[in-house]
Design a protein around this motif. Sequence first.
Motif, PDB file in Angstrom:
ATOM      1  N   ILE A  50       0.772  -1.171   0.023  1.00  0.00           N
ATOM      2  CA  ILE A  50       0.015  -0.219  -0.029  1.00  0.00           C
ATOM      3  C   ILE A  50       0.931   1.350  -0.010  1.00  0.00           C
ATOM      4  O   ILE A  50       0.666   2.243  -0.644  1.00  0.00           O
ATOM      5  CB  ILE A  50      -0.950  -0.019   1.136  1.00  0.00           C
TER       6      ILE A  50
ATOM      7  N   TYR B 194      -5.182  -1.235  -2.758  1.00  0.00           N
ATOM      8  CA  TYR B 194      -5.711  -2.514  -1.928  1.00  0.00           C
ATOM      9  C   TYR B 194      -5.454  -3.946  -2.522  1.00  0.00           C
ATOM     10  O   TYR B 194      -4.853  -4.921  -1.713  1.00  0.00           O
ATOM     11  CB  TYR B 194      -6.831  -2.201  -0.964  1.00  0.00           C
TER      12      TYR B 194
ATOM     13  N   ALA C  73      -8.902  -6.915   1.883  1.00  0.00           N
ATOM     14  CA  ALA C  73      -9.027  -5.979   0.935  1.00  0.00           C
ATOM     15  C   ALA C  73     -10.431  -5.421   1.210  1.00  0.00           C
ATOM     16  O   ALA C  73     -10.558  -4.164   0.998  1.00  0.00           O
ATOM     17  CB  ALA C  73      -8.723  -6.562  -0.174  1.00  0.00           C
TER      18      ALA C  73
END
Length: 372
Positions: free
Chosen positions: A25, A85, A121
């Motif tokens: 990320i 994500y 996610a």
Amino acid sequence: MTLTASHAPARTAALVIARVVVDGIRHSLPEHAPLFDARATEFVASVLEHDGTNLGIAAGADAFRRVGVAEYAAGKELERLTRAYHSAGRAALPALASLSRQPGAGSALMDTGVEALLRCADVLIRLSTAAYRAAHTPSVAEVRQDLLREILSGRPPSKWAGLAAEAGWVPPARVVAVAAEPGAVRASFGPEVLADLTGEYPHLLVPDDIEIGGVLAGARAAAGPAVAPAEAAVSLRWARRTLELVRREVIEDGPLVRWSDHLTTHWLFADEVLTTALVERSLAPIDGLPANERAKLAETLDAMLSARGGAPEIADNLGVHPQTVRNRLRRLRVLFGARLDDPQARLDLRIALRAELLAPEPGRQATPMKVA
């Protein structure tokens, strides 16, 4: 299902994977990297370990809320966070595969880990999305995507009934989830269809009385079973698994592949470790033979187990001379002996031959399932 292993500390595995996810990320969102500190990593590990319920109050969850607000303030779309994500989850797959190969790791670690990453996610997207939405008035399209995420999170209908009313969506008795390749879905369809086409894994929720092909553009897609809306996540899981088996060339490709047309294949590939063990044990008598001889004997064995008659029928099915079949049958009798007369052994042989026929690389263990 959570990220656990039968003989490995769940917390250790979750922290290893969480660090890779958070690093991914940070890489995708460098301007927000300072937000994702050790507390954010601990939070991701907790989501991987558990089901994500009641974790929103954790301190580390704030990072994902704050990045949602920051994206809105910068005038950016939520799609960027969704991609980040999902990309971070994919980046964690090699680490997960490595953990699953370690001594003492449970055979189900890869499958449970993939499910945990998908769920993680979804949790992170939900946190960022809620914060992003709170900063502005969402459009109907955004409300519908929120509704779809809520339904697929497994929450009971009472939790998303308000969103459904706001989105103008009347829950049908049964729905079918469709997992599609990017670009496989038309840009527009009726209000009865819920869809998320923005991520790496486009998917739709379609009432089961609608012709699904009508909302597709002819590219690769797979449909799961028809279920009640509250069970939509189950349908999507099987749709994604079907699409993954198509990608691996286990299931024949087509514009729309239906889960229900491949139940035997799903059964054989539900536990690939177990299936591989059955193939190796059942077909051990021919494993040491040259590849060409092994293939001919396996083909004849399959035809023999399926035939009602003798050598002439088998020869006709295989397109070879009856005497050739008789020679092969004598060879099989020497190799397999009394197992050819035992009903349970014959059933094992038929299953093993079917599994080997479906495997992308016959005789070798299939690779673990990837995120679909």
